[in-house]
Design a protein around this motif. Sequence first.
Motif, short mmCIF file in Angstrom:
data_model
loop_
_atom_site.label_atom_id
_atom_site.label_comp_id
_atom_site.label_asym_id
_atom_site.label_seq_id
_atom_site.Cartn_x
_atom_site.Cartn_y
_atom_site.Cartn_z
N ALA A 65 21.77 59.95 22.44
CA ALA A 65 23.18 59.57 22.29
C ALA A 65 23.31 58.11 21.89
O ALA A 65 24.14 57.76 21.03
N THR A 69 24.74 56.98 18.07
CA THR A 69 25.92 56.11 18.00
C THR A 69 25.57 54.78 17.33
O THR A 69 26.32 54.28 16.49
N TYR A 70 24.43 54.23 17.71
CA TYR A 70 23.99 52.94 17.17
C TYR A 70 23.81 53.00 15.65
O TYR A 70 24.34 52.18 14.91
N CYS A 72 24.83 55.37 13.49
CA CYS A 72 26.05 55.77 12.77
C CYS A 72 27.04 54.61 12.68
O CYS A 72 27.66 54.40 11.64
N THR A 73 27.16 53.87 13.77
CA THR A 73 28.08 52.72 13.77
C THR A 73 27.60 51.66 12.79
O THR A 73 28.40 51.09 12.03
N LEU A 99 28.80 50.15 21.55
CA LEU A 99 29.31 51.52 21.48
C LEU A 99 28.23 52.52 21.90
O LEU A 99 28.52 53.51 22.59
N GLY A 100 27.01 52.25 21.48
CA GLY A 100 25.90 53.11 21.87
C GLY A 100 25.72 53.17 23.37
O GLY A 100 25.51 54.25 23.95
N VAL A 103 28.54 55.29 25.11
CA VAL A 103 28.30 56.73 24.98
C VAL A 103 27.11 57.16 25.85
O VAL A 103 27.18 58.16 26.58
#
Length: 253
Positions: A65, A69-70, A72-73, A99-100, A103
């Motif tokens: 997760a 997130t990391y 993709c962001t 953000l990573g 999540v």
Amino acid sequence: FHCRFFVAVLAGGCAGMCVDLTLFPLDTIKTRLQSQQGFYKAGGFRGIYAGVPSAAVGSFPNAAAFFVTYECTKSLLGAGGALAAPHVAPVTNMLAASLGEIVACLIRVPTEVVKQRTQACPSSATYNILLTTLREEIPFSLVQFPLWEYLKMLWSQRQGHTLHSWQSAVCGAFAGAVAAFATTPLDVAKTRIMLAKAGSATASGNIPLVLLDVWRSRGLPGLFAGSMPRMAFISMGGFIFLGAYEKIRRTLL
């Protein structure tokens, strides 16, 4: 994009399991050093593999997760606009890492609570623990990941080509050690809140009050209790985690 998504899931998840299961005993020792009961009352060196099942269950989805997130962001922020400029890359990395962590913490906290209570006992409210974990993990990631990316860039520029996986791992180890030491007081507070009895003042999750209590009772050494095993754990963890992630990611791409 879909390919990178699945690669991040697999590489991140596998790397997470590797590091968590390999370095679990050090984490147990660190938790017991920070326990309000004291190291030996919390279990000492007995049963240092207590809590392995919960760690194994949570490590794959947690790491997967985070990296999904990391990555993709970073891709989205770097696709255009002000944050795409090279000189603001640290800001992009900070935002992506933050953000990573948010999540990943939604997965990590329940398993972390089970694991730490198995390692050293008591109980507390999961919501407070989630907030406390975020307050620790986000500052940690704000230090570790921009530093990791910067060291990789610096080393890559010096040698004139992309780093090998082991070089990325070395950068991860150094970045992890720096971030680990800098955020040890927050980790002490988190551990105490996790191990606090429900309804106690510590269990309320007020980090400044917990840190003040630690300062009054144990001084500066108390605030940095467990810093050496924490640095050792996270430095080795950074080497394995980020090195394995880079190796698996490059193999799959």
